[in-house]
Scaffold this active site. Structure first.
Site, mmCIF file in Angstrom:
data_model
loop_
_atom_site.group_PDB
_atom_site.id
_atom_site.type_symbol
_atom_site.label_atom_id
_atom_site.label_comp_id
_atom_site.label_asym_id
_atom_site.label_seq_id
_atom_site.Cartn_x
_atom_site.Cartn_y
_atom_site.Cartn_z
ATOM 1 N N CYS A 133 -54.359 -33.274 59.344
ATOM 2 C CA CYS A 133 -55.185 -32.526 58.313
ATOM 3 C C CYS A 133 -54.943 -32.631 57.181
ATOM 4 O O CYS A 133 -53.788 -32.271 56.471
ATOM 5 C CB CYS A 133 -55.040 -31.102 58.787
ATOM 6 S SG CYS A 133 -56.197 -29.959 57.695
ATOM 7 N N CYS A 136 -55.255 -29.625 54.976
ATOM 8 C CA CYS A 136 -53.892 -28.663 54.785
ATOM 9 C C CYS A 136 -52.618 -29.337 54.358
ATOM 10 O O CYS A 136 -52.048 -28.589 53.650
ATOM 11 C CB CYS A 136 -53.616 -28.521 56.449
ATOM 12 S SG CYS A 136 -55.106 -28.549 57.312
ATOM 13 N N ASP A 137 -52.503 -30.575 54.397
ATOM 14 C CA ASP A 137 -51.031 -31.055 54.070
ATOM 15 C C ASP A 137 -50.990 -32.095 52.701
ATOM 16 O O ASP A 137 -49.964 -32.422 52.307
ATOM 17 C CB ASP A 137 -50.439 -31.751 55.052
ATOM 18 C CG ASP A 137 -50.202 -30.857 56.267
ATOM 19 O OD1 ASP A 137 -49.896 -29.644 56.070
ATOM 20 O OD2 ASP A 137 -50.329 -31.159 57.558
#
Ligand code: NAP
Length: 308
Positions: A133, A136-137
């Site tokens: 993701c 997300c990261d």
């Protein structure tokens, strides 16, 4: 045990749209969601192709707005992980650790899960430099060198997004042409921070406590090379979340639910909507459309039951 008119399983754009339409049809409805409403919208940085947002919209913002709209109409959203279903009787049964739900109609909107590449080091280093993701990261890789595996819309769009943080992004693609739509390809080709390793696959991810190197194999001449990276984003598509159905509805060989144009599965009263369904275009807009069609079909099915 709770009895309702319609059980929606999954809270992404398909499930939430189904919920909005079901509530407007005054169906007594419950939506069961394993994690949090929003589905893959929650892990989508920016949405540029959902109609009505000429400047684009954040995926999580769009998800929250859909959830608020559904809840505002009175939709009951429960946090529950569906473990099994029984569609053999007219009252369908949906089983969760929180109890059973019964209804004449069920809308399956369970979406899909990111695929893994299945190479040594991937499982051990997930969360330690291996990610599925970008939204997300991505921010963890400020000023770092990273790799993205895949050549589809997600890989290419997210590679461009990741250049906001990373110094260099190497797209590793198993063929000599990207699958992504042309406008996204152009953005990648014109981005000086993006390099593409064509005809290449990752055969190993190494690093003691975090990702340090990737071994790439050229699938044409079989040569291998090791490249240093701080992270790797595996963005090679998704698999449908349909394992819990256990042959209760017809699936295609890849596990996607087969429906007709009214979203009905092979079981009367059971519908599928969104990414878990066999279809040619998996997008938020098509997921939302599927959900609307499924909810209206469920309403008609319940009306017909009453007429019998
Ligand atoms: P996708 O379109 O299925 O593309 C997957 C990519 O990963 C392909 O390039 C494929 O290679 C590659 N791949 C698959 N398995 C692999 C493996 N084991 N090893 C190495 N590479 C592998 O998946 P997606 O990009 O996640 O997109 C999913 C859906 O969401 C699509 O319908 C897409 O259009 C949509 N989407 C749209 C947008 C947008 O419109 N802006 C953004 C994101 C996603 P091959 O090309 O060789 O098959």
């Amino acid at each position: 045990m709770k009895s309702v008119d319609t059980i929606i399983i999954g809270g992404g754009p398909a499930g939430l749209s189904a919920g909005i339409y079901a509530m407007r049809s005054r169906l007594n409805t419950v939506l069961l969601e394993k994690y949090m409403p929003g589905g893959q919208m929650v892990i989508t940085d920016f949405v540029e192709n959902y109609p009505g947002f000429p400047q684009g919209v954040g995926g999580p913002d769009l998800g929250l707005a859909m959830e608020a709209q559904a809840r505002g109409l009175g939709l009951e959203i429960l946090s529950a992980d569906v473990t099994s279903v029984d569609f053999t009787a007219e009252q369908k049964i949906v089983v969760t650790p929180e109890g059973e739900f019964h209804a004449p109609t069920v809308i399956l909107a369970t979406g899909a899960t990111p695929r893994r590449i299945g190479v040594p080091g991937e499982d051990r280093l997930t969360g330690k430099g291996v990610s599925y993701c970008a939204t997300c990261d991505g921010a963890f890789f400020r000023d770092k060198e990273i790799a993205v595996v895949g050549g589809g819309n997600t890989a290419v769009q997210d590679s461009v997004f990741l250049t906001r943080f990373a110094d260099k992004v190497t797209i590793i693609h198993r063929r000599d042409a990207l699958r992504a739509t042309k406008i996204l390809q152009e953005r990648a080709f014109n981005n000086p921070k993006i390099e593409i390793a064509w005809n290449s696959v990752v055969t190993e991810i190494t690093g003691e406590h975090k990702v340090q190197t990737l071994t790439l194999k050229n699938v044409q001449d079989q040569t291998e090379k090791v490249i240093p990276v701080d992270g790797i984003f595996v963005l090679i598509g998704t698999d449908p979340n349909t394992g819990f159905l256990r042959w209760m509805v017809a699936l295609d060989p890849a596990g996607y639910i087969i429906t007709d144009e009214d979203m009905q599965t092979n079981i009367p009263g059971v519908y599928a909507a969104g990414d878990c369904r066999r279809k040619s275009l998996r997008q938020m807009v098509t997921a939302a459309a599927d959900g609307a069609i499924a909810a209206v079909a469920a309403e008609h099915y319940i009306e017909a039951l009453g007429d019998r």
